[in-house]
Scaffold this active site. Structure first.
Site, PDB file in Angstrom:
ATOM      1  N   GLU A 269       0.799  -1.220   0.000  1.00  0.00           N
ATOM      2  CA  GLU A 269       0.000   0.000   0.000  1.00  0.00           C
ATOM      3  C   GLU A 269       0.836   1.277   0.000  1.00  0.00           C
ATOM      4  O   GLU A 269       0.886   2.011   0.998  1.00  0.00           O
ATOM      5  CB  GLU A 269      -0.983  -0.020   1.184  1.00  0.00           C
ATOM      6  CG  GLU A 269      -1.930  -1.209   1.135  1.00  0.00           C
ATOM      7  CD  GLU A 269      -2.964  -1.252   2.263  1.00  0.00           C
ATOM      8  OE1 GLU A 269      -2.833  -0.474   3.213  1.00  0.00           O
ATOM      9  OE2 GLU A 269      -3.896  -2.059   2.183  1.00  0.00           O
TER      10      GLU A 269
ATOM     11  N   GLU B 216      -6.065  -8.005  -0.462  1.00  0.00           N
ATOM     12  CA  GLU B 216      -6.720  -7.766   0.832  1.00  0.00           C
ATOM     13  C   GLU B 216      -8.161  -7.381   0.584  1.00  0.00           C
ATOM     14  O   GLU B 216      -8.456  -6.560  -0.294  1.00  0.00           O
ATOM     15  CB  GLU B 216      -6.084  -6.608   1.625  1.00  0.00           C
ATOM     16  CG  GLU B 216      -4.799  -6.946   2.317  1.00  0.00           C
ATOM     17  CD  GLU B 216      -4.250  -5.790   3.143  1.00  0.00           C
ATOM     18  OE1 GLU B 216      -5.045  -4.945   3.637  1.00  0.00           O
ATOM     19  OE2 GLU B 216      -3.018  -5.735   3.295  1.00  0.00           O
TER      20      GLU B 216
HETATM   21  O1  IFM Z   1      -4.843  -3.585   8.881  1.00  0.00           O
HETATM   22  C1  IFM Z   1      -4.696  -2.950   7.642  1.00  0.00           C
HETATM   23  C2  IFM Z   1      -3.502  -3.514   6.909  1.00  0.00           C
HETATM   24  O2  IFM Z   1      -2.335  -3.368   7.639  1.00  0.00           O
HETATM   25  C3  IFM Z   1      -3.323  -2.833   5.570  1.00  0.00           C
HETATM   26  N1  IFM Z   1      -4.547  -2.780   4.826  1.00  0.00           N
HETATM   27  C4  IFM Z   1      -5.733  -2.369   5.490  1.00  0.00           C
HETATM   28  C5  IFM Z   1      -5.913  -3.136   6.782  1.00  0.00           C
HETATM   29  C6  IFM Z   1      -7.203  -2.687   7.497  1.00  0.00           C
HETATM   30  O3  IFM Z   1      -7.115  -1.342   7.843  1.00  0.00           O
END
Ligand code: IFM
Length: 440
Positions: free
Chosen positions: A167, A351
């Protein structure tokens, strides 16, 4: 669940994801201090000033956790490695116990028939590197390259996939412009540099791993669907700026060798000299693209300085993060990624998931809301595959409840409940539902 494995193409990867600082227990095993330890120790940054010193105590419970992953029947486990666990000072001396830990993790996955999907950086920058300017310092690209090589010389022969950085938007904008993540800056010049250097570090790491003969290397970015608050030209333009900064800057850099004009209008004066010359490294070819998705954002214009917008919540149901549940956004962002940036390249949803105030009651945890969330997002995934997008996998955030950064341990994203006093793990209803779907 409404879905079963056989509804998806042969070889489709179901996975679960975690990250090092959020679960391992960073005070164990000789890891060095990180910017998150510093950020959390500064009052007001993190709920109850909680940090990742103990996390989920995964460091000591790795085997139990690996058995739980195997019990789910997933194909892939996406985890991250901590730079400061491998190199406590960020550069120089290696922590052999750290390399051993990741070595055992990879072997433990392979023994259980699970593909190890590594992320090399999920935000816990070693403090000494932050002291040296962190992501503002161009040298971070070569520091990161050295860390990449050190670790991959040890585990690179057995990992299934690698993405350098989780990210980049969070590393750049959230942490240097909004100040909500470590190092907590609110500085547009630092932001522009961090956003550019994170991509330079990405490309450098890809080159170093290619040099080691590695493949199945990718990039993982996060996305939010940007919805204008109304139909006015000003609102549409504000949403387009939001989209450019959040969604298009990093994809543009990696896959087109350019930044969107709507992001450059504010950032260009602050980019480091000669930034255009770095696209040769930044666009070093990858093998797949990863998309993290949770929600949409409603955007309104305002008369503050650039980017001159404010963020709002619409009227859709919310998770306990206050994030609107908007599965359509996953569909639309995947379609757009393939159409405008990645073409035939494999895409993974790296994710997706939700937080909720899940409670243990009578030895079990009912989370029907999470089952519905996953069902609704898998519906969209099926549509995208049917439309011909080369979507090859879907990873759920998260395997277990963990440290949710500035929100401490309060927000529960896991399919496994963790009692943060005893560290007892209890698979939730969603865990059992997914396991049954994957067995079918
Ligand atoms: O927990 C985070 C993760 O570290 C990165 N993506 C989003 C998740 C939820 O906020």
């Amino acid at each position: 669940m409404n879905h079963k494995r056989s509804d998806f193409p042969e070889g489709f990867q179901f996975g679960v994801a975690t990250s090092s600082y959020q679960i391992e227990g960073h005070s164990f095993g000789g890891a060095g201090r990180t910017q998150w330890d510093d950020f959390a120790a500064t009052p007001g940054n993190v709920v109850r000033a909680e940090n990742g010193a103990v996390g989920c105590d995964h460091y000591h419970r790795m085997d139990e956790d690996l058995d739980l992953i195997a019990g789910l029947g997933v194909d892939t486990y996406r985890f991250s490695t901590s730079w400061a666990r491998v190199l406590p000072e960020g550069r120089g001396a290696v922590n052999e116990a750290g390399l051993d830990f990741y070595d055992r993790l990879v072997d433990g996955l392979l023994e259980r028939g699970i593909n190890p999907a590594v992320t090399l950086y999920h935000w816990e920058l070693p403090s000494p590197l932050n002291d040296a300017g962190g992501w503002r310092n161009r040298d971070i690209a070569s520091w990161f390259g050295d860390y990449t090589e050190t670790l991959m010389k040890r585990i690179g022969d057995r990992v299934w996939s690698v993405a350098p950085i989780n990210e980049p938007w969070c590393v750049g904008w959230l942490s240097h412009f909004m100040g909500l993540h470590a190092p907590g800056l609110r500085d547009i010049r630092a932001t522009a540099r961090a956003m550019h250097h994170v991509l330079l570090a990405h490309g450098t790491a890809i080159q170093r791993m290619r040099g080691l003969g590695m493949n199945n290397l990718g990039a993982v970015c996060n996305f939010e669907w940007a919805a204008p608050i109304d139909d006015s030209p000003a609102a549409v333009a504000a949403a387009a700026r939001y989209d450019a900064i959040y969604n298009r800057f990093f994809l543009g850099g990696i896959f087109k060798g350019e930044y969107p004009a709507l992001a450059l209008e504010g950032l260009e004066p602050h980019l480091p000299q000669g930034w255009q010359d770095d696209f040769g490294v930044i666009t070093t070819p990858v093998d797949w693209s990863g998309l993290n998705y949770y929600t949409r954002k409603v955007v309104a214009p305002d008369d503050s300085p650039w980017p001159s917008y404010s963020e709002h919540t619409g009227d859709l149901p919310l998770t306990s993060m206050g994030w609107e549940i908007y599965p359509q956004g996953l569909h639309d962002l995947l379609m757009r990624m393939a159409r405008e940036y990645t073409g035939d390249m494999p895409i993974y949803v790296t994710e997706n998931g939700m937080s909720a105030p899940d409670q243990l009651s009578g030895g079990s945890v009912e989370d029907p809301h999470r089952v519905s969330y996953l069902n609704a997002h898998m519906d969209e995934i099926k549509k995208v595959i049917a439309a011909g997008v080369p979507l090859k996998g879907y990873y759920i955030w998260s395997l277990m409840d963990n440290y949710e950064w500035a929100l401490g341990y309060e927000k529960r994203f896991g399919m496994i409940h963790v009692d943060f006093d005893t560290f007892e793990r209890t698979p939730k209803q969603s865990y059992h539902a997914l396991a049954a779907a994957l067995r079918s």
